[in-house]
Design a protein around this motif. Structure first.
Motif, PDB file in Angstrom:
ATOM      1  N   GLN A  72      52.063  28.469  45.858  1.00 46.05           N
ATOM      2  CA  GLN A  72      51.145  29.685  46.358  1.00 46.05           C
ATOM      3  C   GLN A  72      52.005  30.000  47.381  1.00 46.05           C
ATOM      4  O   GLN A  72      51.851  29.125  48.524  1.00 46.05           O
ATOM      5  CB  GLN A  72      49.677  29.463  46.277  1.00 46.05           C
ATOM      6  CG  GLN A  72      48.928  30.765  46.476  1.00 46.05           C
ATOM      7  CD  GLN A  72      47.612  30.683  46.534  1.00 46.05           C
ATOM      8  OE1 GLN A  72      47.034  29.532  47.192  1.00 46.05           O
ATOM      9  NE2 GLN A  72      46.818  31.546  46.082  1.00 46.05           N
ATOM     10  N   GLY A 123      51.195  36.524  49.597  1.00 43.62           N
ATOM     11  CA  GLY A 123      51.655  37.971  48.922  1.00 43.62           C
ATOM     12  C   GLY A 123      51.913  37.881  47.596  1.00 43.62           C
ATOM     13  O   GLY A 123      52.105  38.629  46.991  1.00 43.62           O
ATOM     14  N   MET A 124      51.771  36.392  47.039  1.00 41.29           N
ATOM     15  CA  MET A 124      52.618  36.316  45.731  1.00 41.29           C
ATOM     16  C   MET A 124      51.662  35.441  44.807  1.00 41.29           C
ATOM     17  O   MET A 124      50.688  34.757  45.479  1.00 41.29           O
ATOM     18  CB  MET A 124      53.849  35.434  45.542  1.00 41.29           C
ATOM     19  CG  MET A 124      54.768  36.064  46.550  1.00 41.29           C
ATOM     20  SD  MET A 124      56.396  35.268  46.410  1.00 41.29           S
ATOM     21  CE  MET A 124      57.002  35.584  44.749  1.00 41.29           C
ATOM     22  N   GLY A 125      51.275  35.814  43.621  1.00 40.37           N
ATOM     23  CA  GLY A 125      50.405  35.029  43.056  1.00 40.37           C
ATOM     24  C   GLY A 125      50.843  33.483  42.805  1.00 40.37           C
ATOM     25  O   GLY A 125      52.002  33.022  43.298  1.00 40.37           O
ATOM     26  N   LEU A 126      49.999  32.650  42.156  1.00 37.79           N
ATOM     27  CA  LEU A 126      50.343  31.389  41.868  1.00 37.79           C
ATOM     28  C   LEU A 126      51.538  31.198  40.776  1.00 37.79           C
ATOM     29  O   LEU A 126      51.620  32.199  39.638  1.00 37.79           O
ATOM     30  CB  LEU A 126      49.068  30.522  40.993  1.00 37.79           C
ATOM     31  CG  LEU A 126      48.136  30.210  42.118  1.00 37.79           C
ATOM     32  CD1 LEU A 126      47.012  30.110  41.513  1.00 37.79           C
ATOM     33  CD2 LEU A 126      48.417  29.009  42.928  1.00 37.79           C
ATOM     34  N   ARG A 127      52.561  30.696  41.257  1.00 36.89           N
ATOM     35  CA  ARG A 127      53.704  30.468  40.248  1.00 36.89           C
ATOM     36  C   ARG A 127      53.931  29.161  39.851  1.00 36.89           C
ATOM     37  O   ARG A 127      53.888  28.249  40.482  1.00 36.89           O
ATOM     38  CB  ARG A 127      55.004  30.836  40.958  1.00 36.89           C
ATOM     39  CG  ARG A 127      55.038  32.572  41.538  1.00 36.89           C
ATOM     40  CD  ARG A 127      56.345  32.660  42.103  1.00 36.89           C
ATOM     41  NE  ARG A 127      56.547  32.155  43.411  1.00 36.89           N
ATOM     42  CZ  ARG A 127      57.417  32.021  44.010  1.00 36.89           C
ATOM     43  NH1 ARG A 127      58.725  32.622  43.509  1.00 36.89           N
ATOM     44  NH2 ARG A 127      57.734  31.677  45.424  1.00 36.89           N
ATOM     45  N   TYR A 168      39.208  34.086  39.145  1.00 34.88           N
ATOM     46  CA  TYR A 168      38.758  32.914  40.081  1.00 34.88           C
ATOM     47  C   TYR A 168      38.563  33.408  41.431  1.00 34.88           C
ATOM     48  O   TYR A 168      38.971  34.391  41.764  1.00 34.88           O
ATOM     49  CB  TYR A 168      40.214  31.865  40.001  1.00 34.88           C
ATOM     50  CG  TYR A 168      40.530  31.146  38.700  1.00 34.88           C
ATOM     51  CD1 TYR A 168      41.320  31.584  37.727  1.00 34.88           C
ATOM     52  CD2 TYR A 168      40.192  29.793  38.931  1.00 34.88           C
ATOM     53  CE1 TYR A 168      41.467  31.021  36.779  1.00 34.88           C
ATOM     54  CE2 TYR A 168      40.385  29.113  37.482  1.00 34.88           C
ATOM     55  CZ  TYR A 168      41.041  29.655  36.479  1.00 34.88           C
ATOM     56  OH  TYR A 168      41.480  28.572  35.602  1.00 34.88           O
ATOM     57  N   LEU A 218      41.204  35.825  42.271  1.00 31.46           N
ATOM     58  CA  LEU A 218      42.451  36.052  41.567  1.00 31.46           C
ATOM     59  C   LEU A 218      42.247  36.255  40.024  1.00 31.46           C
ATOM     60  O   LEU A 218      41.063  35.887  39.671  1.00 31.46           O
ATOM     61  CB  LEU A 218      43.220  34.668  41.571  1.00 31.46           C
ATOM     62  CG  LEU A 218      43.355  34.159  42.958  1.00 31.46           C
ATOM     63  CD1 LEU A 218      43.957  32.797  43.090  1.00 31.46           C
ATOM     64  CD2 LEU A 218      44.383  34.778  43.705  1.00 31.46           C
ATOM     65  N   PHE A 256      49.456  34.795  36.948  1.00 29.39           N
ATOM     66  CA  PHE A 256      48.149  35.393  38.031  1.00 29.39           C
ATOM     67  C   PHE A 256      48.726  36.422  38.676  1.00 29.39           C
ATOM     68  O   PHE A 256      50.017  36.655  38.970  1.00 29.39           O
ATOM     69  CB  PHE A 256      48.308  33.909  38.884  1.00 29.39           C
ATOM     70  CG  PHE A 256      47.406  32.993  38.645  1.00 29.39           C
ATOM     71  CD1 PHE A 256      47.936  31.897  37.716  1.00 29.39           C
ATOM     72  CD2 PHE A 256      46.059  33.109  39.048  1.00 29.39           C
ATOM     73  CE1 PHE A 256      47.168  30.648  37.459  1.00 29.39           C
ATOM     74  CE2 PHE A 256      45.217  31.882  38.389  1.00 29.39           C
ATOM     75  CZ  PHE A 256      45.733  30.892  37.634  1.00 29.39           C
ATOM     76  N   GLY A 257      47.928  37.272  39.284  1.00 30.78           N
ATOM     77  CA  GLY A 257      47.796  38.228  40.017  1.00 30.78           C
ATOM     78  C   GLY A 257      48.190  37.627  41.550  1.00 30.78           C
ATOM     79  O   GLY A 257      47.633  36.518  41.745  1.00 30.78           O
ATOM     80  N   ALA A 258      48.418  38.507  42.477  1.00 30.62           N
ATOM     81  CA  ALA A 258      48.488  38.112  43.918  1.00 30.62           C
ATOM     82  C   ALA A 258      47.227  38.069  44.610  1.00 30.62           C
ATOM     83  O   ALA A 258      47.017  37.453  45.825  1.00 30.62           O
ATOM     84  CB  ALA A 258      49.452  39.050  44.775  1.00 30.62           C
TER      85      ALA A 258
END
Lengths: 115, 110
Positions: free
Chosen positions: A37, A40-44, B36, B87, B100-102
């Motif tokens: 994480q 500014g970014m989602g979980l990758r 979430y 989230l 997932f979104g940010a």
């Protein structure tokens, strides 16, 4: 109720060093995941496992390796750490659904800084 | 490729001031949409799963709704303890993975 436990919680490495992050779950879940994480970014998704002895690549696997020798443990390795790998790493686990989609349960993360 | 966009990025509310968070998605065959909550220094905590358009789920001051293109998380009369990052994630045809979104960071002032 431990759930998903990640160790260590914090770590600082120098560029080129190696380390292993440990994830342990006590819910007898089949699926396990490693995410990173960044602001500014989602979980990758880095890598995931659908069962003991099996692993697969996620969205951002380069520079990482994983192993799932026991059902309850999922290890994430960095062979040669790079500053771009500075991030917060989350492990998650999920039960195999019986006609429904089970949610993923997350640990509290490992904060890793690469200098 | 599945995509999730959340808006706004940040939301500041006065205690008791209701509002909504948006999650827009594109996915090949939606199997489930997940919300979430994430507190600072903690991992995401599961709130809801929505499976089909028109479905609604509630938990205390939170209510999640789903259409074919987006989901909303409504916060009714929020309290400071509702401050967190929320989230949104979608599961498509692949049973194993979430996209997932940010996130939306909500701050509720007393």
């Amino acid at each position: 109720n431990a759930g998903v436990t990640q160790t260590p919680k914090f770590r600082v490495l120098k560029t080129g060093q190696s380390m292993t992050l440990l994830c342990a779950q006590d819910m007898n879940h089949e699926y396990m995941y490693w995410y990173r994480q960044d602001p500014g970014m989602g979980l990758r998704l880095i890598h995931y496992s659908v069962g003991e002895g099996t692993t697969a690549k996620g969205e951002v696997p380069d520079g990482y390796n994983v192993s799932r020798l026991k059902k309850q443990n999922f290890l994430l390795g960095l062979e040669s750490a790079a500053p771009s790998q500075t991030s917060v790493y989350f492990c998650a686990s999920k039960a195999r659904g019986q006609g429904t989609f089970q949610p993923q349960h997350f640990g509290d993360g490992t904060r890793l800084s690469i200098l | 490729e599945d995509q999730v966009t959340q808006s706004p990025e940040a939301l500041r509310l006065q205690e008791g001031e209701s509002s909504s968070l948006n999650c827009s998605y594109t996915v090949s065959g939606l199997r489930g949409l997940f919300w979430y909550r994430q507190d600072p220094g903690k991992g995401p905590e599961f709130l809801f799963t929505l499976y089909s358009a028109g479905e609604e789920k509630e938990k205390e001051r939170l209510k999640a709704t789903l259409t074919k293109k987006e989901s909303f998380l409504h916060i009714t009369a929020p309290k400071p303890e509702d401050s967190a990052t929320y989230l949104c994630a979608v599961q498509g045809v692949n049973d194993y993975k979430l996209s997932f979104g940010a996130g939306t960071t909500v701050t509720v002032r007393a």
